[in-house]
Write a protein that holds these residues in place. Structure first.
Motif, PDB file in Angstrom:
ATOM      1  N   ILE A 180       0.863  -1.182   0.000  1.00  0.00           N
ATOM      2  CA  ILE A 180       0.000   0.000   0.000  1.00  0.00           C
ATOM      3  C   ILE A 180       0.896   1.228   0.000  1.00  0.00           C
ATOM      4  CG2 ILE A 180      -1.708   1.305   1.287  1.00  0.00           C
ATOM      5  CD1 ILE A 180      -2.703  -1.332   2.428  1.00  0.00           C
ATOM      6  N   ILE A 181       0.630   2.139  -0.892  1.00  0.00           N
ATOM      7  CA  ILE A 181       1.404   3.371  -0.983  1.00  0.00           C
ATOM      8  C   ILE A 181       0.492   4.524  -0.571  1.00  0.00           C
ATOM      9  CG2 ILE A 181       2.648   4.931  -2.506  1.00  0.00           C
ATOM     10  CD1 ILE A 181       3.283   2.479  -4.251  1.00  0.00           C
ATOM     11  N   THR A 182       0.987   5.347   0.330  1.00  0.00           N
ATOM     12  CA  THR A 182       0.203   6.480   0.794  1.00  0.00           C
ATOM     13  C   THR A 182       1.102   7.714   0.887  1.00  0.00           C
ATOM     14  OG1 THR A 182      -1.196   7.308   2.569  1.00  0.00           O
ATOM     15  CG2 THR A 182       0.599   5.865   3.215  1.00  0.00           C
ATOM     16  N   ASN A 183       0.490   8.872   0.856  1.00  0.00           N
ATOM     17  CA  ASN A 183       1.241  10.124   0.931  1.00  0.00           C
ATOM     18  C   ASN A 183       1.376  10.636   2.354  1.00  0.00           C
ATOM     19  OD1 ASN A 183       1.651  10.244  -1.810  1.00  0.00           O
ATOM     20  ND2 ASN A 183      -0.222  11.413  -2.185  1.00  0.00           N
ATOM     21  N   ARG A 184       0.711  10.001   3.285  1.00  0.00           N
ATOM     22  CA  ARG A 184       0.795  10.474   4.660  1.00  0.00           C
ATOM     23  C   ARG A 184       1.318   9.359   5.553  1.00  0.00           C
ATOM     24  NH1 ARG A 184      -3.743   9.027   7.885  1.00  0.00           N
ATOM     25  NH2 ARG A 184      -5.256   7.886   6.644  1.00  0.00           N
ATOM     26  N   PRO A 185       2.042   9.725   6.587  1.00  0.00           N
ATOM     27  CA  PRO A 185       2.573   8.704   7.496  1.00  0.00           C
ATOM     28  C   PRO A 185       1.441   8.090   8.319  1.00  0.00           C
ATOM     29  CG  PRO A 185       3.169  10.903   8.250  1.00  0.00           C
ATOM     30  CD  PRO A 185       2.502  11.062   6.916  1.00  0.00           C
ATOM     31  N   LEU A 186       1.635   6.861   8.720  1.00  0.00           N
ATOM     32  CA  LEU A 186       0.638   6.193   9.550  1.00  0.00           C
ATOM     33  C   LEU A 186       0.542   6.887  10.900  1.00  0.00           C
ATOM     34  CD1 LEU A 186       1.507   2.498   8.780  1.00  0.00           C
ATOM     35  CD2 LEU A 186      -0.394   3.844   7.884  1.00  0.00           C
ATOM     36  N   GLY A 187      -0.668   6.990  11.419  1.00  0.00           N
ATOM     37  CA  GLY A 187      -0.861   7.626  12.710  1.00  0.00           C
ATOM     38  C   GLY A 187      -0.535   9.098  12.692  1.00  0.00           C
ATOM     39  N   ALA A 188      -0.861   9.773  11.605  1.00  0.00           N
ATOM     40  CA  ALA A 188      -0.476  11.171  11.442  1.00  0.00           C
ATOM     41  C   ALA A 188      -1.408  12.143  12.147  1.00  0.00           C
ATOM     42  CB  ALA A 188      -0.414  11.506   9.957  1.00  0.00           C
ATOM     43  N   GLY A 189      -2.180  11.691  13.088  1.00  0.00           N
ATOM     44  CA  GLY A 189      -3.053  12.599  13.816  1.00  0.00           C
ATOM     45  C   GLY A 189      -4.494  12.146  13.778  1.00  0.00           C
ATOM     46  N   ILE A 190      -5.336  12.997  14.275  1.00  0.00           N
ATOM     47  CA  ILE A 190      -6.760  12.694  14.364  1.00  0.00           C
ATOM     48  C   ILE A 190      -7.459  13.281  13.155  1.00  0.00           C
ATOM     49  CG2 ILE A 190      -8.832  13.024  15.722  1.00  0.00           C
ATOM     50  CD1 ILE A 190      -7.062  13.281  18.179  1.00  0.00           C
ATOM     51  N   SER A 191      -8.197  12.439  12.464  1.00  0.00           N
ATOM     52  CA  SER A 191      -8.910  12.916  11.287  1.00  0.00           C
ATOM     53  C   SER A 191     -10.312  13.377  11.685  1.00  0.00           C
ATOM     54  CB  SER A 191      -9.014  11.806  10.243  1.00  0.00           C
ATOM     55  OG  SER A 191      -9.881  10.788  10.704  1.00  0.00           O
ATOM     56  N   ALA A 192     -10.927  14.133  10.825  1.00  0.00           N
ATOM     57  CA  ALA A 192     -12.294  14.598  11.059  1.00  0.00           C
ATOM     58  C   ALA A 192     -13.242  13.416  11.147  1.00  0.00           C
ATOM     59  CB  ALA A 192     -12.717  15.554   9.951  1.00  0.00           C
ATOM     60  N   THR A 193     -12.966  12.376  10.385  1.00  0.00           N
ATOM     61  CA  THR A 193     -13.812  11.182  10.418  1.00  0.00           C
ATOM     62  C   THR A 193     -13.763  10.521  11.782  1.00  0.00           C
ATOM     63  OG1 THR A 193     -13.359  10.836   8.077  1.00  0.00           O
ATOM     64  CG2 THR A 193     -14.244   8.975   9.300  1.00  0.00           C
ATOM     65  N   THR A 194     -12.586  10.455  12.373  1.00  0.00           N
ATOM     66  CA  THR A 194     -12.433   9.858  13.695  1.00  0.00           C
ATOM     67  C   THR A 194     -13.188  10.669  14.739  1.00  0.00           C
ATOM     68  OG1 THR A 194     -10.258   9.032  13.070  1.00  0.00           O
ATOM     69  CG2 THR A 194     -10.747   9.109  15.421  1.00  0.00           C
ATOM     70  N   VAL A 195     -13.071  11.976  14.667  1.00  0.00           N
ATOM     71  CA  VAL A 195     -13.763  12.852  15.617  1.00  0.00           C
ATOM     72  C   VAL A 195     -15.273  12.711  15.450  1.00  0.00           C
ATOM     73  CG1 VAL A 195     -14.183  15.253  16.261  1.00  0.00           C
ATOM     74  CG2 VAL A 195     -11.863  14.482  15.761  1.00  0.00           C
ATOM     75  N   LEU A 196     -15.739  12.721  14.219  1.00  0.00           N
ATOM     76  CA  LEU A 196     -17.176  12.593  13.954  1.00  0.00           C
ATOM     77  C   LEU A 196     -17.695  11.238  14.420  1.00  0.00           C
ATOM     78  CD1 LEU A 196     -19.729  13.826  12.780  1.00  0.00           C
ATOM     79  CD2 LEU A 196     -19.059  12.893  10.554  1.00  0.00           C
ATOM     80  N   ALA A 197     -16.950  10.175  14.158  1.00  0.00           N
ATOM     81  CA  ALA A 197     -17.364   8.842  14.586  1.00  0.00           C
ATOM     82  C   ALA A 197     -17.453   8.766  16.110  1.00  0.00           C
ATOM     83  CB  ALA A 197     -16.399   7.792  14.058  1.00  0.00           C
ATOM     84  N   GLY A 198     -16.513   9.402  16.791  1.00  0.00           N
ATOM     85  CA  GLY A 198     -16.552   9.431  18.251  1.00  0.00           C
ATOM     86  C   GLY A 198     -17.766  10.174  18.773  1.00  0.00           C
ATOM     87  N   MET A 199     -18.083  11.296  18.142  1.00  0.00           N
ATOM     88  CA  MET A 199     -19.251  12.074  18.554  1.00  0.00           C
ATOM     89  C   MET A 199     -20.538  11.291  18.319  1.00  0.00           C
ATOM     90  SD  MET A 199     -18.181  15.901  17.269  1.00  0.00           S
ATOM     91  CE  MET A 199     -19.850  16.462  17.270  1.00  0.00           C
ATOM     92  N   VAL A 200     -20.646  10.656  17.169  1.00  0.00           N
ATOM     93  CA  VAL A 200     -21.841   9.866  16.857  1.00  0.00           C
ATOM     94  C   VAL A 200     -21.975   8.709  17.844  1.00  0.00           C
ATOM     95  CG1 VAL A 200     -22.867   8.318  15.136  1.00  0.00           C
ATOM     96  CG2 VAL A 200     -21.927  10.519  14.429  1.00  0.00           C
ATOM     97  N   GLY A 201     -20.865   8.086  18.191  1.00  0.00           N
ATOM     98  CA  GLY A 201     -20.889   6.997  19.159  1.00  0.00           C
ATOM     99  C   GLY A 201     -21.357   7.448  20.531  1.00  0.00           C
ATOM    100  N   ARG A 202     -20.866   8.610  20.968  1.00  0.00           N
ATOM    101  CA  ARG A 202     -21.287   9.145  22.270  1.00  0.00           C
ATOM    102  C   ARG A 202     -22.763   9.526  22.270  1.00  0.00           C
ATOM    103  NH1 ARG A 202     -16.158  11.222  21.884  1.00  0.00           N
ATOM    104  NH2 ARG A 202     -16.856  13.242  21.144  1.00  0.00           N
ATOM    105  N   ILE A 203     -23.243  10.096  21.168  1.00  0.00           N
ATOM    106  CA  ILE A 203     -24.664  10.456  21.075  1.00  0.00           C
ATOM    107  C   ILE A 203     -25.532   9.201  21.078  1.00  0.00           C
ATOM    108  CG2 ILE A 203     -26.422  11.447  19.541  1.00  0.00           C
ATOM    109  CD1 ILE A 203     -24.258  13.540  18.746  1.00  0.00           C
ATOM    110  N   ALA A 204     -25.111   8.174  20.359  1.00  0.00           N
ATOM    111  CA  ALA A 204     -25.867   6.920  20.325  1.00  0.00           C
ATOM    112  C   ALA A 204     -25.916   6.280  21.713  1.00  0.00           C
ATOM    113  CB  ALA A 204     -25.262   5.967  19.307  1.00  0.00           C
ATOM    114  N   ALA A 205     -24.793   6.285  22.438  1.00  0.00           N
ATOM    115  CA  ALA A 205     -24.753   5.713  23.785  1.00  0.00           C
ATOM    116  C   ALA A 205     -25.649   6.505  24.731  1.00  0.00           C
ATOM    117  CB  ALA A 205     -23.316   5.693  24.305  1.00  0.00           C
TER     118      ALA A 205
END
Length: 66
Positions: free
Chosen positions: A3-28
């Motif tokens: 797999i070739i990517t332009n960004r290093p692995l674990g390069a920070g928190i993405s908007a998708t991760t933040v949104l998924a966390g928020m949706v998870g907390r709201i669902a709980a």
């Protein structure tokens, strides 16, 4: 397979991760709210049949009971 990517692995928190966390907390939160409401509508006799007392409702709704 490589797999070739332009960004290093674990390069920070993405908007998708933040949104998924928020949706998870709201669902709980909503699940706990629905559970709390349903148990609160039961009579003391019905709760006793389940082996519960009214003081257990919050712990059950938050998933901390037994």
């Amino acid at each position: 397979m490589a797999i070739i990517t332009n960004r290093p692995l674990g390069a920070g928190i993405s908007a998708t991760t933040v949104l998924a966390g928020m949706v998870g907390r709201i669902a709980a939160w909503n699940d706990a709210r629905v559970t709390r409401k349903a148990l609160s509508q039961l009579t003391d006799r019905e709760l006793d049949d389940l082996g519960l007392v009214r003081g257990d409702i919050d712990m059950i709704a938050e998933g901390r009971h037994r």
